[in-house]
Write an enzyme that holds these catalytic residues in place. Structure first.
Site, PDB file in Angstrom:
ATOM      1  N   SER A 242      51.124  71.545 -21.204  1.00 45.44           N
ATOM      2  CA  SER A 242      52.349  72.226 -21.610  1.00 45.44           C
ATOM      3  C   SER A 242      52.401  72.343 -23.128  1.00 45.44           C
ATOM      4  O   SER A 242      51.611  71.722 -23.852  1.00 45.44           O
ATOM      5  CB  SER A 242      53.577  71.454 -21.122  1.00 45.44           C
ATOM      6  OG  SER A 242      53.713  70.227 -21.845  1.00 45.44           O
ATOM      7  N   LYS A 243      53.349  73.132 -23.600  1.00 48.00           N
ATOM      8  CA  LYS A 243      53.561  73.279 -25.042  1.00 48.00           C
ATOM      9  C   LYS A 243      53.870  71.927 -25.679  1.00 48.00           C
ATOM     10  O   LYS A 243      53.413  71.621 -26.778  1.00 48.00           O
ATOM     11  CB  LYS A 243      54.701  74.260 -25.293  1.00 48.00           C
ATOM     12  CG  LYS A 243      55.083  74.409 -26.760  1.00 48.00           C
ATOM     13  CD  LYS A 243      56.256  75.362 -26.914  1.00 48.00           C
ATOM     14  CE  LYS A 243      56.755  75.383 -28.348  1.00 48.00           C
ATOM     15  NZ  LYS A 243      57.303  74.103 -28.796  1.00 48.00           N
ATOM     16  N   ARG A 244      54.636  71.104 -24.981  1.00 45.35           N
ATOM     17  CA  ARG A 244      54.980  69.781 -25.509  1.00 45.35           C
ATOM     18  C   ARG A 244      53.738  68.932 -25.726  1.00 45.35           C
ATOM     19  O   ARG A 244      53.648  68.166 -26.683  1.00 45.35           O
ATOM     20  CB  ARG A 244      55.960  69.063 -24.564  1.00 45.35           C
ATOM     21  CG  ARG A 244      57.374  69.617 -24.599  1.00 45.35           C
ATOM     22  CD  ARG A 244      58.321  68.731 -23.804  1.00 45.35           C
ATOM     23  NE  ARG A 244      57.935  68.672 -22.404  1.00 45.35           N
ATOM     24  CZ  ARG A 244      58.298  69.563 -21.487  1.00 45.35           C
ATOM     25  NH1 ARG A 244      59.030  70.598 -21.844  1.00 45.35           N
ATOM     26  NH2 ARG A 244      57.924  69.436 -20.226  1.00 45.35           N
ATOM     27  N   ASP A 247      52.137  70.107 -28.917  1.00 47.24           N
ATOM     28  CA  ASP A 247      52.899  69.613 -30.071  1.00 47.24           C
ATOM     29  C   ASP A 247      52.619  68.135 -30.308  1.00 47.24           C
ATOM     30  O   ASP A 247      52.446  67.688 -31.450  1.00 47.24           O
ATOM     31  CB  ASP A 247      54.400  69.824 -29.845  1.00 47.24           C
ATOM     32  CG  ASP A 247      54.792  71.294 -29.829  1.00 47.24           C
ATOM     33  OD1 ASP A 247      54.003  72.119 -30.330  1.00 47.24           O
ATOM     34  OD2 ASP A 247      55.875  71.613 -29.308  1.00 47.24           O
ATOM     35  N   THR A 267      56.003  78.525 -32.803  1.00 47.57           N
ATOM     36  CA  THR A 267      54.955  77.870 -32.032  1.00 47.57           C
ATOM     37  C   THR A 267      53.624  78.436 -32.500  1.00 47.57           C
ATOM     38  O   THR A 267      53.396  79.643 -32.432  1.00 47.57           O
ATOM     39  CB  THR A 267      55.130  78.135 -30.527  1.00 47.57           C
ATOM     40  OG1 THR A 267      56.408  77.632 -30.118  1.00 47.57           O
ATOM     41  CG2 THR A 267      54.039  77.435 -29.734  1.00 47.57           C
TER      42      THR A 267
END
Length: 487
Positions: A242-244, A247, A267
């Protein structure tokens, strides 16, 4: 990243079989509409070289290619399902549905609950007609059969079978007469004559609804062949990437930079980090597929020639950022200087480095490109080839600096002024002979020379650097450094 890989596999299959690659914007859920998202999709695909044959931009004989522009088409098919007894009107209000969810754990609107709800299965025909005449808000739901086996052949997973009782009665047409994905995708695949559709594994639970819609509306013989692609997993293999995760672990998961229009949150993407599109599509192709050999580097044309669905894995593919960087490094090395010049010129100029001579720039690129993992590494790896360093790693030299070395470099300046052929081979030969004459190990003066020319302990072969920047600049940098270290 997962979305681009899905597009890539569709694209490769279409191109390999001389078919048409169709991009359809499935925007029926207007509550999730994001301004700029469609253009972002088009920009990402253009960067990757995945150009559709048919799309909202490219047109085609089966348009429009935005589902929101096809709204009038879907109601007819929803009504056809009701007439056939395969769907029904549901008049339950959002408040009534929320009350049921609060009262019943894991509530599903299905064969086990629909008899107690407000719909055309529980109301009389007159009551239903009155509600429709009064334009009472309602949806149309599919009537899932009870305890029926529903099967289809997945191109990756083989025969897949579901029990109909496990699926709920999905909404097909919403209160605003906008279709849900389930109805729209089936109707559009039929009308657009889609033969194959590859999508993410997360859509597999919806397959029984779609199979039944094909059966009820168009017949199973007209159904496209499906493939449900494996998930791209976190680096540790535990769950979908996921994007998380990106990050948290310090890498992008988007193809290109994306700025959220609501929050202005940026992002970061692979492109802006310095990835080449060839490297990005190459690494995506290898997430869940291989050609059965040890080959890892594929051009897009090679992927088209070698791609096959029977080599796509069922299991999820772990994303390895270090491996992704390796792909990019390999592709930078493979790039011809002239093919990368414009990209690097822009990157260097954006870094404040003046680049006016393309011939010289090509020599710089040839010298340093094999040392770069990202395109964005070029300013750090080459700035000293355009201008003298602004700062020097004096600490790397000071501990072993002495009068002997000071005198040595004074002699080296004189020697460099007199040398006939200014090339790396002659420079190295004269420099090492001078060191031997002064009874100095070459290694003891090579590091100081590198710091003088580069500013630090990095860069290509030091005499290649001197040969490229020229006699005047080499002598100037030695003199400048000598003055600094004395001070």
């Amino acid at each position: 990243m997962g979305g681009v890989r899905t597009v890539l596999f569709n694209y490769l299959f279409a191109r390999q079989h001389q078919g048409d690659f169709v991009l359809r914007i499935e925007d029926t859920d207007q509550s999730r509409f994001v301004p700029g998202a469609e253009q972002y999709i088009m920009d990402c695909l253009a960067w990757c070289g995945l150009i559709p044959d048919e799309s909202p931009v490219h047109g085609g004989e089966f348009g429009p290619y935005r589902q929101s522009e096809r709204k009038p088409i879907y109601k007819k098919y929803a009504e056809q399902l009701i007439k056939g007894g395969y769907a029904y009107y549901a008049f339950d209000t959002p408040a009534e549905l929320d009350a049921m969810r609060a009262a019943v754990p894991n509530f599903q609107y299905s064969h086990s609950s629909r008899a107690g709800m407000k719909n055309s299965l529980t109301l009389s025909a007159d009551e239903v007609q009155q509600l429709l005449n009064a334009q009472t808000a309602h949806v149309i739901r599919i009537k899932m059969p009870v305890d029926e086996s529903i099967s289809f052949t997945d191109m990756i997973r083989g025969e897949v079978t579901f029990n109909s009782s496990q699926a709920d009665d999905k909404v097909l047409l919403k209160a605003d007469e906008m279709p849900t994905y389930h109805l729209a995708v089936v109707v559009d695949d039929y009308l657009m004559k889609i033969t194959h559709a590859f999508r993410g594994e997360e859509w597999l639970p919806s397959a029984p609804v779609h199979v039944l819609l094909w059966k009820y509306l168009f017949g199973l013989d007209n159904m496209p062949q499906w493939a449900h692609l494996p998930l791209i997993l976190k680096p540790d293999g535990n769950g979908k990437l996921s994007k998380r995760d990106g990050d948290r672990l310090g890498f992008p998961v988007f193809a290109m930079n994306w700025s959220d229009p609501k929050t202005n949150e940026l992002t970061k993407g692979f492109r802006e980090l310095g990835f080449l599109p060839e490297a990005f599509t190459n690494l995506l192709a290898m997430l869940g597929w291989n050609d059965g050999t040890e080959q890892e580097i594929f051009s897009l044309q090679e992927l088209i020639e070698k791609f096959s669905m029977d080599r796509v894995h069922k299991a999820g593919a772990r994303f390895d950022y270090e491996k992704a960087k390796w792909y990019n490094h390999e592709w930078i090395k493979r790039y011809k200087v002239e093919d990368i010049r414009l990209k690097l010129k822009l990157i260097l100029e954006n870094a404040g480095i003046n680049v006016s001579d393309d011939v010289y720039l090509d020599k710089v690129i040839a010298m340093v490109k094999d040392r770069c993992t990202f395109l964005t590494d070029f300013p750090q790896q080459s700035s000293f080839l355009f201008e003298a360093p602004a700062q020097y790693d004096l600490d790397a030299v000071k501990p072993k600096w002495n009068d002997q070395k000071n005198l040595f470099f004074a002699e080296a300046i004189l020697q460099f002024q007199l040398i006939q052929q200014w090339n790396a081979e002659d420079l190295e030969k004269e420099f090492k002979e001078l060191a031997a004459a002064n009874k100095i190990k070459p290694g003891d003066v090579l590091l100081p020379l590198r710091v003088m020319l580069v500013g630090g302990k990095f860069g290509p072969a030091v005499f290649d650097i001197a040969a490229l920047i020229g006699r005047e600049q080499t002598i100037h940098r030695i003199e400048k450094f000598a003055a600094l270290i004395k001070g």
